[in-house]
Design an enzyme around this catalytic site. Structure first.
Site, PDB file in Angstrom:
ATOM      1  CG  ASN A 148     -19.091 -10.215 -28.869  1.00  0.00           C
ATOM      2  OD1 ASN A 148     -18.323  -9.307 -28.440  1.00  0.00           O
ATOM      3  ND2 ASN A 148     -19.054 -10.065 -30.253  1.00  0.00           N
ATOM      4  CD  GLN A 178     -21.742 -13.710 -26.458  1.00  0.00           C
ATOM      5  OE1 GLN A 178     -21.920 -15.118 -25.930  1.00  0.00           O
ATOM      6  NE2 GLN A 178     -22.158 -13.355 -27.538  1.00  0.00           N
ATOM      7  CB  CYS A 322     -14.776  -4.933 -39.921  1.00  0.00           C
ATOM      8  SG  CYS A 322     -15.013  -6.337 -41.119  1.00  0.00           S
TER       9      CYS A 322
HETATM   10  N1  PLP Z   1     -23.561  -7.652 -27.054  1.00  0.00           N
HETATM   11  C1  PLP Z   1     -22.849  -8.584 -27.220  1.00  0.00           C
HETATM   12  C2  PLP Z   1     -21.663  -8.866 -26.346  1.00  0.00           C
HETATM   13  C3  PLP Z   1     -23.127  -9.698 -28.312  1.00  0.00           C
HETATM   14  O1  PLP Z   1     -22.508 -10.621 -28.409  1.00  0.00           O
HETATM   15  C4  PLP Z   1     -24.613  -9.227 -29.113  1.00  0.00           C
HETATM   16  C5  PLP Z   1     -24.901 -10.193 -30.022  1.00  0.00           C
HETATM   17  O2  PLP Z   1     -23.992 -10.714 -31.102  1.00  0.00           O
HETATM   18  C6  PLP Z   1     -25.158  -8.072 -28.708  1.00  0.00           C
HETATM   19  C7  PLP Z   1     -24.593  -7.565 -27.921  1.00  0.00           C
HETATM   20  C8  PLP Z   1     -26.464  -7.652 -29.497  1.00  0.00           C
HETATM   21  O3  PLP Z   1     -27.350  -8.769 -29.164  1.00  0.00           O
HETATM   22  P1  PLP Z   1     -28.785  -8.799 -29.790  1.00  0.00           P
HETATM   23  O4  PLP Z   1     -28.699  -9.773 -31.013  1.00  0.00           O
HETATM   24  O5  PLP Z   1     -29.866  -9.471 -28.610  1.00  0.00           O
HETATM   25  O6  PLP Z   1     -29.233  -7.284 -30.357  1.00  0.00           O
END
Ligand code: PLP
Length: 380
Positions: A148, A178, A322
């Site tokens: 992400n 993503q 972080c």
């Molecule tokens: N996994 C990844 C790679 C993400 O980018 C995100 C959200 O930023 C999540 C999990 C969590 O998703 P949610 O906002 O639906 O809880």
């Protein structure tokens, strides 16, 4: 406003907002109820489940609706471990989203042995390390498909082949948040896969988890027995409708959408290169996901730049997590070996099909002026 934070969340498509509005105003029934409108609503939600399953190349009975990917990730990891008695070894990576990474850390504190795989300097998970770590006592592997923060893409097919060969008993979970809709729809090569509606123009508070049938799985919330008894809780009909409509639109337009995001990424990158003292973090433009670009503007703190840009109506992010709980350090960039100066000045740009190439010229112009000002200010 030029919105370039689409990996954090996306604007719901107009068709999605319309469908949700109708659901909230007219179709507000509990889909588990027995009267006709509720039964019709339930049928609609099952239709969307079939569409979701088709997009993943799995069967509808293997898809569980959830409240989003944080829940899907927790459910996949904890729900597959709470059925086993022996504590098997666990494998994940140093660059997972906190909804995976922190779950593994908490399991480690409870006595599980966890291996955290490294990434290379482009952010890709070291599958050679995965191969070495796999053995007969591994019970679960979790690797994200697209990172992400950097847009690095992991070769999930290769990882699955290694797991099947060296640890056939292990369950393979993939955080596909993503990747879903941004990568070609294809039959999944894994045992569990998490997605989140608000990352592809549906809405917040809805997601799904694919769990391959036959995988030992204890499920999540206990209660009224919804989702085949695997995830109780009154069904989020507006959210599911939003996710179904967004997926429908993506499926009809995927090639054009991906092309648009890639054009925006290439254009912005080309423009930013002109600024000077800019380094790109992550894979090459061609190798990375179409919608994520991470760049460091050396000499300017990421947070300072983010705030200055938001005053000028350009919305970006500094990246989500972080590091090992040290403020100011970015766990993902750290794992890639990015130097401290680049970490501190990193900005993530993330695109949607609603962005335009013209916006990338306007955004780059503002970024250039802002960076110049902030660098000047620093020199004084
Ligand atoms: N996994 C990844 C790679 C993400 O980018 C995100 C959200 O930023 C999540 C999990 C969590 O998703 P949610 O906002 O639906 O809880």
């Amino acid at each position: 406003m030029i919105y370039l934070d689409n990996s954090a969340t996306t604007r719901p498509f107009d068709e999605v907002a319309e469908a949700v509005n109708i659901c909230l105003r007219e179709n507000y029934f509990n889909p588990s109820s027995a009267y006709t409108p509720a039964v019709e609503l339930e049928r609609k939600l099952e239709h969307y489940r079939t569409l979701l399953a088709q997009a993943m190349g799995v069967s509808p009975g293997e898809v569980i609706y959830t409240s989003g990917a944080t829940e899907s990730n927790n459910l996949a990891i904890l729900g597959t471990q709470n059925v086993k008695r022996a504590k098997g070894q666990l494998i994940t990576t140093k660059v997972e989203h906190p909804s995976v990474y922190e779950v593994f850390r908490s399991m480690q504190e409870r006595g599980y042995e966890v291996t955290y795989l490294d990434v290379d300097n482009t952010g890709k998970v070291r599958l050679d390390q995965l191969e070495q770590a796999l053995n007969a006592s591994v019970s679960l592997v979790s690797i994200m498909q697209v990172n992400n923060e950097t847009g690095a893409i992991n070769d999930i097919n290769h990882a699955y082949a290694l797991i099947r060969r060296r640890a056939p008993q292990a369950i393979f979970h993939v955080d596909g948040v993503q990747a879903f809709c941004k990568m070609p729809f294809a039959r999944l090569s894994c045992d569990a896969y998490s997605i989140s509606g608000h990352k592809f123009h549906a809405m917040k508070g809805v997601g799904a988890l694919y769990i391959r049938s036959g995988v030992p799985f204890g499920g999540g919330f206990i209660g009224g027995g919804q989702e085949n008894g695997l995830r109780s809780g009154t069904t989020n009909a507006p959210g599911i409708i939003a996710m179904g409509e967004a997926l429908n639109k993506y499926r009809r337009n995927q090639a054009a959408y991906v092309e648009r995001m890639r054009q925006c990424k290439y254009k912005l990158a080309a423009n930013l290169k002109q600024i000077g003292d800019v380094v790109f973090n992550g894979p090459s433009l061609e190798e990375g996901a179409p919608h994520i670009l991470n760049a460091s503007f050396l000499g300017v703190r990421g947070e300072t730049l983010l705030n200055a840009l938001s005053q000028r109506n350009i919305i970006v992010s500094t990246g989500s997590a972080c590091s090992a709980h040290k403020k100011g350090k970015n766990r993902v960039l750290c794992a890639m070996g990015t130097d401290e100066a680049a970490q501190e000045s990193a900005i993530r740009f993330s695109f949607s099909p609603e962005n335009t190439v013209q916006e990338m010229d306007a955004a780059a112009q503002t970024i250039q002026e802002t960076v110049a000002q902030l660098r000047q200010y620093k020199k004084r």
